[in-house]
Motif scaffolding. Structure first.
Motif, mmCIF file in Angstrom:
data_model
loop_
_atom_site.group_PDB
_atom_site.id
_atom_site.type_symbol
_atom_site.label_atom_id
_atom_site.label_comp_id
_atom_site.label_asym_id
_atom_site.label_seq_id
_atom_site.Cartn_x
_atom_site.Cartn_y
_atom_site.Cartn_z
ATOM 1 N N GLU A 143 0.820 -1.205 0.000
ATOM 2 C CA GLU A 143 0.000 0.000 0.000
ATOM 3 C C GLU A 143 0.859 1.263 0.000
ATOM 4 O O GLU A 143 0.528 2.246 -0.664
ATOM 5 C CB GLU A 143 -0.929 0.011 1.216
ATOM 6 C CG GLU A 143 -2.130 -0.916 1.094
ATOM 7 C CD GLU A 143 -3.192 -0.591 2.123
ATOM 8 O OE1 GLU A 143 -2.820 -0.230 3.267
ATOM 9 O OE2 GLU A 143 -4.384 -0.680 1.789
ATOM 10 N N LEU A 144 1.954 1.228 0.747
ATOM 11 C CA LEU A 144 2.849 2.377 0.782
ATOM 12 C C LEU A 144 3.480 2.612 -0.584
ATOM 13 O O LEU A 144 3.598 3.759 -1.033
ATOM 14 C CB LEU A 144 3.941 2.154 1.827
ATOM 15 C CG LEU A 144 4.945 3.301 2.014
ATOM 16 C CD1 LEU A 144 4.225 4.589 2.417
ATOM 17 C CD2 LEU A 144 5.991 2.929 3.065
ATOM 18 N N ASP A 145 3.854 1.539 -1.269
ATOM 19 C CA ASP A 145 4.397 1.661 -2.622
ATOM 20 C C ASP A 145 3.385 2.307 -3.550
ATOM 21 O O ASP A 145 3.733 3.133 -4.410
ATOM 22 C CB ASP A 145 4.788 0.288 -3.170
ATOM 23 C CG ASP A 145 6.074 -0.241 -2.559
ATOM 24 O OD1 ASP A 145 6.818 0.553 -1.959
ATOM 25 O OD2 ASP A 145 6.332 -1.462 -2.680
ATOM 26 N N GLN A 146 2.108 1.947 -3.389
ATOM 27 C CA GLN A 146 1.055 2.520 -4.227
ATOM 28 C C GLN A 146 0.906 4.014 -3.970
ATOM 29 O O GLN A 146 0.715 4.802 -4.895
ATOM 30 C CB GLN A 146 -0.266 1.790 -3.971
ATOM 31 C CG GLN A 146 -0.271 0.352 -4.471
ATOM 32 C CD GLN A 146 -1.490 -0.427 -4.032
ATOM 33 O OE1 GLN A 146 -2.209 -0.031 -3.110
ATOM 34 N NE2 GLN A 146 -1.735 -1.553 -4.676
ATOM 35 N N LYS A 147 1.013 4.421 -2.698
ATOM 36 C CA LYS A 147 0.905 5.850 -2.410
ATOM 37 C C LYS A 147 2.091 6.609 -2.982
ATOM 38 O O LYS A 147 1.938 7.707 -3.512
ATOM 39 C CB LYS A 147 0.805 6.106 -0.905
ATOM 40 C CG LYS A 147 0.678 7.600 -0.653
ATOM 41 C CD LYS A 147 0.517 8.038 0.757
ATOM 42 C CE LYS A 147 0.388 9.557 0.798
ATOM 43 N NZ LYS A 147 0.277 10.096 2.155
ATOM 44 N N VAL A 148 3.283 6.038 -2.850
ATOM 45 C CA VAL A 148 4.468 6.680 -3.414
ATOM 46 C C VAL A 148 4.287 6.893 -4.912
ATOM 47 O O VAL A 148 4.650 7.947 -5.462
ATOM 48 C CB VAL A 148 5.738 5.847 -3.135
ATOM 49 C CG1 VAL A 148 6.928 6.372 -3.920
ATOM 50 C CG2 VAL A 148 6.058 5.862 -1.645
ATOM 51 N N ASP A 149 3.697 5.903 -5.582
ATOM 52 C CA ASP A 149 3.440 6.023 -7.017
ATOM 53 C C ASP A 149 2.504 7.190 -7.298
ATOM 54 O O ASP A 149 2.699 7.932 -8.267
ATOM 55 C CB ASP A 149 2.829 4.726 -7.547
ATOM 56 C CG ASP A 149 2.459 4.822 -9.014
ATOM 57 O OD1 ASP A 149 3.359 5.005 -9.851
ATOM 58 O OD2 ASP A 149 1.248 4.733 -9.333
#
Length: 229
Positions: A143-149
């Protein structure tokens, strides 16, 4: 409050643990349930990282705030979700974020050491608890990777489209409600509210979205070759 509510039974941390064992497990974990009013701080940045929170009812925001009060919302969480688990399990000396109730909420607090350490009675379900926690940590990392994206996009419009497209994908519908008001959405996307509101108005005029407060409808499919902004 009955902590064996349907919400607690369905928490991912307790997945695979029989309902009849859940009461004993919660006792073993010394779980306590506390009530918080809307806008009340549950965890404050800088406090020792000792507890994992489970939302029994209500909702919370996890956020960071700089010394002049600028706020960045990390995530919005609702009933059945966990917070604080990454910092607690990493044995961080302090929590670098704050957690605030966004509605009147009931929160179950568990000492993380009770989760990662086998209890004296050697509960048969304790190993499953640790396994579930590892799964939750992995999911939160995704989920954190998705927000960074999302927030790494160059323009406010690109951030909005990436965020709204991800919401539509998760919910499997182009009509959905987001857990933010306009200021909170700006804080989540790390943009100025006025610029974001202006961009939303343009997107609505351009036929990209329909919106009313925190309700959205995407009027096109991202990547559709027939779409022209």
């Amino acid at each position: 409050m009955n902590i064996l509510s349907d919400t607690i039974k369905n928490v991912k941390l307790f997945s695979g643990i029989a309902e009849q064992d859940l009461s004993s497990l919660l006792s073993c974990l010394s779980a306590v349930v506390k009530s918080y009013k809307k806008d009340e701080i549950i965890f404050l940045s800088g406090q020792p990282a000792q507890s994992v929170g489970i939302i029994c009812s209500g909702s919370v925001h996890v956020f960071k705030e700089d010394f002049i009060g600028n706020r960045t919302i990390i995530s919005a969480l609702s009933a059945g979700e966990l917070f604080g688990e990454s910092f607690a399990c990493a044995q961080s000396s302090s929590i670098p974020v704050s957690v605030m109730a966004t509605t009147d909420s009931k929160i179950m607090l568990i000492d993380y050491r009770k989760i990662i350490t086998t209890c004296p009675t050697t509960c048969t379900f304790h190993s499953r608890l640790v396994e579930n926690m590892l799964g939750i940590l992995a999911y939160k990392n995704v989920e954190l990777d998705q927000k960074v994206d999302v927030i790494s996009r160059r323009t406010t419009r690109e951030k909005l489209i990436a965020f709204l497209s991800e919401q539509a994908r998760k919910l499997e519908t182009n009509c959905f409600t987001i857990p933010f008001n306009r200021q909170e959405l700006a804080d989540y996307l790390c943009v100025e509210r006025s610029a974001m509101s202006a961009e939303l108005s343009k997107m609505q005029k351009n036929g990209i979205i329909e919106t009313n407060k925190n309700e959205f409808k995407l009027l096109y499919i991202p990547g559709d070759p027939n779409y022209n902004n």
